[in-house]
Design a protein around this motif. Sequence first.
Motif, PDB file in Angstrom:
ATOM      1  N   PRO A   1       1.219  -1.585  -6.420  1.00 16.52           N
ATOM      2  CA  PRO A   1       0.798  -1.483  -5.044  1.00 16.52           C
ATOM      3  C   PRO A   1      -0.228  -2.500  -4.453  1.00 16.52           C
ATOM      4  O   PRO A   1      -0.469  -2.619  -3.057  1.00 16.52           O
ATOM      5  CB  PRO A   1       0.115  -0.151  -5.077  1.00 16.52           C
ATOM      6  CG  PRO A   1      -0.179   0.390  -6.552  1.00 16.52           C
ATOM      7  CD  PRO A   1       0.859  -0.395  -7.207  1.00 16.52           C
ATOM      8  N   ALA A  30       9.089  -3.919  -3.776  1.00 13.45           N
ATOM      9  CA  ALA A  30       8.666  -2.641  -3.407  1.00 13.45           C
ATOM     10  C   ALA A  30       9.797  -1.819  -3.805  1.00 13.45           C
ATOM     11  O   ALA A  30       9.637  -0.489  -3.735  1.00 13.45           O
ATOM     12  CB  ALA A  30       8.271  -2.640  -2.099  1.00 13.45           C
ATOM     13  N   ALA A  44       1.110  -5.056  -1.788  1.00 18.83           N
ATOM     14  CA  ALA A  44       1.275  -4.653  -0.610  1.00 18.83           C
ATOM     15  C   ALA A  44       0.412  -5.811   0.195  1.00 18.83           C
ATOM     16  O   ALA A  44       0.731  -5.893   1.573  1.00 18.83           O
ATOM     17  CB  ALA A  44       0.788  -3.304  -0.225  1.00 18.83           C
TER      18      ALA A  44
END
Length: 284
Positions: free
Chosen positions: A101, A93, A104
Amino acid sequence: MKLNISYLLIGSVVPATARVGVDRFLPKNTEGDTCDNITFNGNGFPSGKTLFKFNILGRDVNKWGSNFNPKGDNAIVVALNGRSDILLLNGDASQDNSYDPRCAECGRGNQVSDFCILDANAIDGDAELCVADPFPSDEPCNDEYDDTCDEPAEYAIFARTSGKGNASAGLCVEIDGDENCYVGSTAISSKKATDISQQLLTLCIPQDDGKNLKVGLFDAICADDEGVLGPCKGQYDQELEETYLWAYDNDNNRRAEFRFYSVADLQEATGTDCFGVTRGGAVC
C-alpha cells in the motif's frame, strides 16, 4: 530458433494496429537467427515508449550521507564504492496478496502508476522502489512443479553505466532473514545498454533435495516439513516471509541509467518472440 526480424525505418508507414510507441523502436540490422543478435541503435536503449526510467547515482558517503535530496530528479543515490540495497515493493494494485500500500504514493494526480521511487537514499539505509509485478502468477517453480517455469516476464529492463568505473546488480530475496541472491554475471555494460532483466527479475535458490527453486520477483515461497523451499502447493505448506531487493555493487561509477519496456511492445517492434525472461532461465 529462427527469427523473422522486421526493421522499422524512419518515415515508413506504420500499420494502424501498431501499439503506442512501437514505430519508434529501431533495431540494428544485424545478421543471425538468435535473440542475442538483436541490438538497438545508438546508446543501446530501444527508443520506444518506456514504462518507467530512473538513474542510479554513485556518491561519496563522506560527503552525502543522509543529506541527499533528489529535488524531483528520478534518481536513487548509492555509495560510490561497495554494496547498496534497493528494496523492491510491489506497485501493482491488481495483486491483492502482494501489493504494497505504500506504493499508492506512485499516483500523480488522476494518473495511476505501478512504478515510482519512494526513498531515493541508499546510503543511509535501503532505498525503496515500487515496480510492477513482472510475473502475475507469483508462483516459483522447481523440477516437481514446473508449470510456471516458462511464464514470460511482462516487462524488460535495459541498463548501462556512463563515465568511469563499473557497477553490477542482481535480485536478492530474504526469506525469514536468510538472504539468497542471483548467481552469475551481473555486470552492467558501459556506454551501450543491454537487457539485464534475467538478473534483476529472477534468481535460483539451490535446495538440498536437488530440486532447485526458480524464483521470479514477488513470488510467494513456502517450505515443507524439512525446510526445503518450494512453491506454495503440495507438501510445501509452510508460509514464509519474503523481502525482495536489488543488491547494487558499485566500483567508482557515478551514473547508471535504467529503463523499463513492455515486452509486448518489444516483440511487436522486432517481429520476434524474444524478450520476456522466464524463471526457468535463472542461473543456478
